[in-house]
Design a protein around this motif. Structure first.
Motif, short mmCIF file in Angstrom:
data_model
loop_
_atom_site.label_atom_id
_atom_site.label_comp_id
_atom_site.label_asym_id
_atom_site.label_seq_id
_atom_site.Cartn_x
_atom_site.Cartn_y
_atom_site.Cartn_z
N ALA A 19 -30.58 -5.92 -27.26
CA ALA A 19 -30.62 -5.43 -25.88
C ALA A 19 -29.91 -6.38 -24.92
CB ALA A 19 -32.08 -5.23 -25.45
N LEU A 20 -30.10 -7.69 -25.12
CA LEU A 20 -29.43 -8.66 -24.26
C LEU A 20 -27.93 -8.70 -24.50
CD1 LEU A 20 -32.01 -11.59 -24.34
CD2 LEU A 20 -31.54 -10.02 -22.46
N THR A 21 -27.49 -8.35 -25.71
CA THR A 21 -26.05 -8.25 -25.96
C THR A 21 -25.41 -7.20 -25.07
OG1 THR A 21 -26.38 -8.92 -28.26
CG2 THR A 21 -24.31 -7.80 -27.73
N ILE A 22 -26.12 -6.11 -24.85
CA ILE A 22 -25.58 -5.03 -24.02
C ILE A 22 -25.77 -5.32 -22.53
CG2 ILE A 22 -25.77 -2.56 -23.52
CD1 ILE A 22 -26.81 -2.20 -26.36
N LEU A 23 -26.89 -5.92 -22.17
CA LEU A 23 -27.23 -6.09 -20.76
C LEU A 23 -26.66 -7.34 -20.13
CD1 LEU A 23 -30.99 -4.98 -20.91
CD2 LEU A 23 -29.00 -3.62 -20.25
N SER A 30 -23.00 -12.45 -24.23
CA SER A 30 -23.20 -11.28 -25.08
C SER A 30 -22.86 -11.59 -26.53
CB SER A 30 -22.34 -10.12 -24.58
OG SER A 30 -22.72 -9.72 -23.28
N VAL A 31 -21.77 -12.31 -26.75
CA VAL A 31 -21.39 -12.66 -28.12
C VAL A 31 -22.42 -13.60 -28.74
CG1 VAL A 31 -19.61 -13.73 -29.54
CG2 VAL A 31 -18.96 -12.29 -27.63
N LEU A 32 -22.94 -14.54 -27.96
CA LEU A 32 -23.95 -15.46 -28.48
C LEU A 32 -25.24 -14.71 -28.85
CD1 LEU A 32 -23.46 -18.50 -26.08
CD2 LEU A 32 -22.68 -18.25 -28.44
N TRP A 33 -25.64 -13.75 -28.03
CA TRP A 33 -26.81 -12.94 -28.38
C TRP A 33 -26.53 -12.11 -29.63
CZ3 TRP A 33 -31.25 -14.27 -26.79
CH2 TRP A 33 -31.46 -14.76 -25.51
N LEU A 34 -25.28 -11.65 -29.79
CA LEU A 34 -24.92 -10.89 -30.98
C LEU A 34 -25.02 -11.75 -32.24
CD1 LEU A 34 -23.77 -8.24 -32.15
CD2 LEU A 34 -21.49 -9.17 -31.73
N ILE A 35 -24.61 -13.01 -32.14
CA ILE A 35 -24.73 -13.92 -33.27
C ILE A 35 -26.20 -14.12 -33.64
CG2 ILE A 35 -24.38 -16.33 -33.99
CD1 ILE A 35 -21.80 -16.31 -32.37
N LEU A 36 -27.06 -14.26 -32.64
CA LEU A 36 -28.49 -14.39 -32.91
C LEU A 36 -29.05 -13.15 -33.60
CD1 LEU A 36 -31.09 -16.05 -32.58
CD2 LEU A 36 -31.38 -14.98 -30.33
N ALA A 37 -28.57 -11.98 -33.18
CA ALA A 37 -29.02 -10.74 -33.82
C ALA A 37 -28.57 -10.68 -35.29
CB ALA A 37 -28.46 -9.53 -33.06
N PHE A 38 -27.37 -11.14 -35.58
CA PHE A 38 -26.88 -11.15 -36.96
C PHE A 38 -27.72 -12.09 -37.83
CE2 PHE A 38 -22.37 -9.83 -35.60
CZ PHE A 38 -22.68 -8.50 -35.81
N PHE A 39 -28.07 -13.25 -37.30
CA PHE A 39 -28.87 -14.19 -38.08
C PHE A 39 -30.23 -13.60 -38.43
CE2 PHE A 39 -26.13 -17.86 -36.84
CZ PHE A 39 -25.99 -18.39 -38.11
#
Length: 203
Positions: A19-23, A30-39
């Protein structure tokens, strides 16, 4: 109990980071939140005994795709305000995609409620004694070899296309003549001089 807590922890972090990647207004964040989601998604795959997919998430998506996104966002001079100015023109397309995604989620929930899959009807059954990575390797390099090679060719074409699109002629850079450099010999580049002691060097 520990597995259950780990599942809810990973799942919650994936949902929040997605959600934070989008918001997030800052694209780097956004990219850093995406990396956290992948992990955390990799952690979920480990809990599901899908070690190969977890390894792919960490090595390919985090180590290559997300880092590439980060470098592109940080190095390119993109005017995000200009990009957001015309977003309302695509509101109808975005709404149609949202409706399609909601329909897919409802279908997936209905399929999940219908019951579990019949494991005896697998397309490519494997031995239960073989681990996941070995089973995937056996299938990729035997039954799905041509599909695997085709995917590699598609990625090769995409890589060449990206190089061609980003290759721009520049006037402020001296071009490199590869053939001239290869044909040059040591005798043409160096000169042996018996220089007397106490005198300067002539360039």
């Amino acid at each position: 109990m520990i597995q259950l807590l780990a599942f809810y922890l990973f799942a919650a972090v994936v949902c929040v980071s997605g959600a934070l990647t989008i918001l997030s207004r800052n694209p780097v964040h956004s990219v850093l939140w995406l990396i956290l989601a992948f992990f955390n998604a990799a952690g979920l795959m480990v809990l599901a005994h899908a070690e190969f997919i977890a390894m792919l998430l960490v090595i390919v998506y985090v180590g290559a795709v997300a880092v590439l996104f980060l470098f592109v966002v940080m190095m390119l001079n993109i005017d995000f305000a200009e990009l957001r100015s015309g977003v309302m023109k695509y509101a109808a397309v975005g709404f149609a995609l949202a409706v399609a995604l909601v329909a897919e989620i409802l279908i997936a929930v209905g399929a999940y409620s219908a019951g579990a899959l019949q494991l005896g009807r697998r397309i490519a059954p494997i031995d239960a004694k073989v681990n996941n990575i070995e089973a995937i390797g056996q299938l990729l390099y035997s039954r799905y070899l041509f599909v695997f090679e085709g995917a590699g060719l598609v990625l090769l074409v995409a890589m060449i296309g990206a190089i061609v699109l980003t290759l721009r002629p520049r006037s402020d850079v001296k071009p490199q003549n590869i053939s001239r450099q290869v044909q040059r010999r040591a005798k043409d580049a160096t000169r042996n001089v018996n220089h007397p002691v106490g005198q300067g060097v002539e360039l």
